[in-house]
Design an enzyme around this catalytic site. Sequence first.
Site, PDB file in Angstrom:
ATOM      1  N   ALA A 275       0.819  -1.217   0.000  1.00  0.00           N
ATOM      2  CA  ALA A 275       0.000   0.000   0.000  1.00  0.00           C
ATOM      3  C   ALA A 275       0.857   1.272   0.000  1.00  0.00           C
ATOM      4  O   ALA A 275       1.902   1.281   0.642  1.00  0.00           O
ATOM      5  CB  ALA A 275      -0.912  -0.003   1.224  1.00  0.00           C
ATOM      6  N   PRO A 276       0.455   2.303  -0.745  1.00  0.00           N
ATOM      7  CA  PRO A 276      -0.797   2.469  -1.477  1.00  0.00           C
ATOM      8  C   PRO A 276      -0.798   1.884  -2.896  1.00  0.00           C
ATOM      9  O   PRO A 276      -1.756   2.093  -3.634  1.00  0.00           O
ATOM     10  CB  PRO A 276      -0.963   3.992  -1.529  1.00  0.00           C
ATOM     11  N   GLY A 278       1.721   2.056  -5.480  1.00  0.00           N
ATOM     12  CA  GLY A 278       2.490   2.676  -6.579  1.00  0.00           C
ATOM     13  C   GLY A 278       3.331   1.654  -7.330  1.00  0.00           C
ATOM     14  O   GLY A 278       3.342   1.616  -8.564  1.00  0.00           O
ATOM     15  N   LYS A 279       4.005   0.780  -6.574  1.00  0.00           N
ATOM     16  CA  LYS A 279       4.899  -0.187  -7.226  1.00  0.00           C
ATOM     17  C   LYS A 279       4.130  -1.425  -7.680  1.00  0.00           C
ATOM     18  O   LYS A 279       4.515  -2.059  -8.661  1.00  0.00           O
ATOM     19  CB  LYS A 279       6.063  -0.541  -6.292  1.00  0.00           C
ATOM     20  N   CYS A 396      12.719   3.753   1.522  1.00  0.00           N
ATOM     21  CA  CYS A 396      12.897   5.179   1.244  1.00  0.00           C
ATOM     22  C   CYS A 396      13.678   5.785   2.408  1.00  0.00           C
ATOM     23  O   CYS A 396      13.368   6.862   2.897  1.00  0.00           O
ATOM     24  CB  CYS A 396      11.559   5.887   1.021  1.00  0.00           C
TER      25      CYS A 396
HETATM   26  C1  LIG Z   1       6.985   1.912   2.133  1.00  0.00           C
HETATM   27  S1  LIG Z   1       5.325   1.508   2.275  1.00  0.00           S
HETATM   28  C2  LIG Z   1       5.021   0.691   0.757  1.00  0.00           C
HETATM   29  C3  LIG Z   1       4.800   1.597  -0.418  1.00  0.00           C
HETATM   30  C4  LIG Z   1       4.302   0.858  -1.632  1.00  0.00           C
HETATM   31  N1  LIG Z   1       5.173  -0.252  -1.980  1.00  0.00           N
HETATM   32  C5  LIG Z   1       4.141   1.769  -2.846  1.00  0.00           C
HETATM   33  O1  LIG Z   1       5.037   1.798  -3.700  1.00  0.00           O
HETATM   34  O2  LIG Z   1       3.115   2.422  -2.952  1.00  0.00           O
HETATM   35  C6  LIG Z   1       5.367   0.210   3.393  1.00  0.00           C
HETATM   36  C7  LIG Z   1       4.027  -0.479   3.592  1.00  0.00           C
HETATM   37  O3  LIG Z   1       4.275  -1.636   4.391  1.00  0.00           O
HETATM   38  C8  LIG Z   1       3.160  -1.857   5.209  1.00  0.00           C
HETATM   39  N2  LIG Z   1       3.626  -2.752   6.301  1.00  0.00           N
HETATM   40  C9  LIG Z   1       4.228  -2.438   7.465  1.00  0.00           C
HETATM   41  N3  LIG Z   1       4.546  -3.539   8.145  1.00  0.00           N
HETATM   42  C10 LIG Z   1       4.140  -4.589   7.386  1.00  0.00           C
HETATM   43  C11 LIG Z   1       4.173  -5.997   7.543  1.00  0.00           C
HETATM   44  N4  LIG Z   1       4.707  -6.560   8.627  1.00  0.00           N
HETATM   45  N5  LIG Z   1       3.645  -6.753   6.571  1.00  0.00           N
HETATM   46  C12 LIG Z   1       3.091  -6.213   5.463  1.00  0.00           C
HETATM   47  N6  LIG Z   1       3.020  -4.886   5.265  1.00  0.00           N
HETATM   48  C13 LIG Z   1       3.552  -4.091   6.206  1.00  0.00           C
HETATM   49  C14 LIG Z   1       2.724  -0.479   5.620  1.00  0.00           C
HETATM   50  O4  LIG Z   1       1.363  -0.490   5.995  1.00  0.00           O
HETATM   51  C15 LIG Z   1       2.983   0.339   4.344  1.00  0.00           C
HETATM   52  O5  LIG Z   1       1.812   0.431   3.590  1.00  0.00           O
END
Ligand SMILES: C[S@@+](CC[C@H](N)C(=O)[O-])C[C@H]1O[C@@H](n2cnc3c(N)ncnc32)[C@H](O)[C@@H]1O
Length: 455
Positions: A275-276, A278-279, A396
């Site tokens: 989430a959200p 993008g990738k 990031c």
């Molecule tokens: C850096 S963001 C990802 C951004 C996304 N890949 C994008 O490009 O839009 C990290 C995401 O990891 C989720 N997250 C945090 N801990 C997690 C876990 N243990 N397992 C799965 N998702 C997790 C968070 O809710 C957050 O949405």
Amino acid sequence: MDRVTSLPQEKKLSTSKSARAISLATLIKVLEDGSYSNISLNNSFKNSNLSVADQNLATRIVYGTIQYRLFLEYQLKGLIRTKLTERYINPLLLMSLYQIIFLNKVPNRAVLDEANKLAKQFGRHHSSGYRIVNGILRSFIRRGVILPKENNKLEYLSVKESVPEWLVKYFVKNLGIERTQSILTSINKPAKNCVRISSLVNATEVFQRLKDEGYQPKWSNLSDHDVTLKHGGIGQSDLFKKGQLTIQDEAASLVVEAFDFDKTQVEHVLDACSAPGGKTVQIAENLADGDVIALDIHEKKLRLVAENAKRMHVADKIKTQACDARKAGKIFNKGEFTKILVDAPCSGLGLLRRKPEIRYTKSLQDLHSLQKIQLAILDSVSVPLQKNGELVYSTCSISMEENEEVVKKFLQRHSQFVLKPFKLSKLESKTGMLKIMPDQNGNDGFFIAKFKMRG
Ligand SMILES: C[S@@+](CC[C@H](N)C(=O)[O-])C[C@H]1O[C@@H](n2cnc3c(N)ncnc32)[C@H](O)[C@@H]1O
């Protein structure tokens, strides 16, 4: 401490009064109650009928005040002679100082008048808070900006660039003083407006439309698919709504480029922290045949992934699933995925420019606790990756703890994995790791590592 004569100033401003009331209400929520600035500001805008110019002014005041909070608090040194009992006073002082110091189109007289009115509006009945605010601001105008002595480099840089001292010390220790100065100066400049053009459309045509619509687009130095725009507002455009492009920083869009998608085979990809989305969307655009399973620990956030997938015309290739990625090894079958992306939860130290409060909310301890989560996710997803499959890890953040150290520890624990050099559309990594620093090109700071599982 030293008095300072000149500092960077902003141009072009509206002088709306309600914009300032909204700024103060938002800053009280953020600085006194710990709310998120973007959420509080968006909620305030929803309940107001501010013009676009006034919304821009309120955004500038709120983000500028938060970004420069440490510097602005230092300016109050020696000026407060009484206990500030009303919770609006500190935010009002900081936002007024921000305008006096950084917004040179607003005369000091106007800032004082507005502060006076806001103090009466937000203060208790019969309160004398407005006199306290007025006195402090007038004393500041008489005295001017102060900074710590330059011979105490850490404190000086911390106040001047408004970054906590632990973080300045951390950067100096890892990167040296010159690079630290360069990074700190760069993160106080405005963030770029970047978009990634979908791989499913004709990029030259979209670029021309951006030009025709006055966005003054420029191709990115980092990626073939990315464009920087002269100004924001693209989220309201038809190009965005119709899924021809998406808002994504140039550095962020490099992560998916690190995969070698096989157009002749069915790809079954896991996006472990999606989430959200993008990738996730970008992966789906690259699949000739196959699908992406998009996980996130927060079920609510998966709605954003689904919305993005629909808007970008790849919903048929994406399935969302609420799941803690640390359990992926138990939920999915061994060797089930051809590719796995871990865009891990991280400190966001690469986003100091774009997200003004990150600098004040993170600590050195966070880097260590995040490392544990990042490694636990990598450990778990290593199970369902097939032999010869690719695992891309990204953050990031620009810290060593969340990046190089994670890679080293992961490889020590998983001898079946090796780092794999990779080529992107405009860059390459011969080591299998790439760190983009925020002062290189004015983009977000990012880290990418690519692993291959031995056959
Ligand atoms: C850096 S963001 C990802 C951004 C996304 N890949 C994008 O490009 O839009 C990290 C995401 O990891 C989720 N997250 C945090 N801990 C997690 C876990 N243990 N397992 C799965 N998702 C997790 C968070 O809710 C957050 O949405």
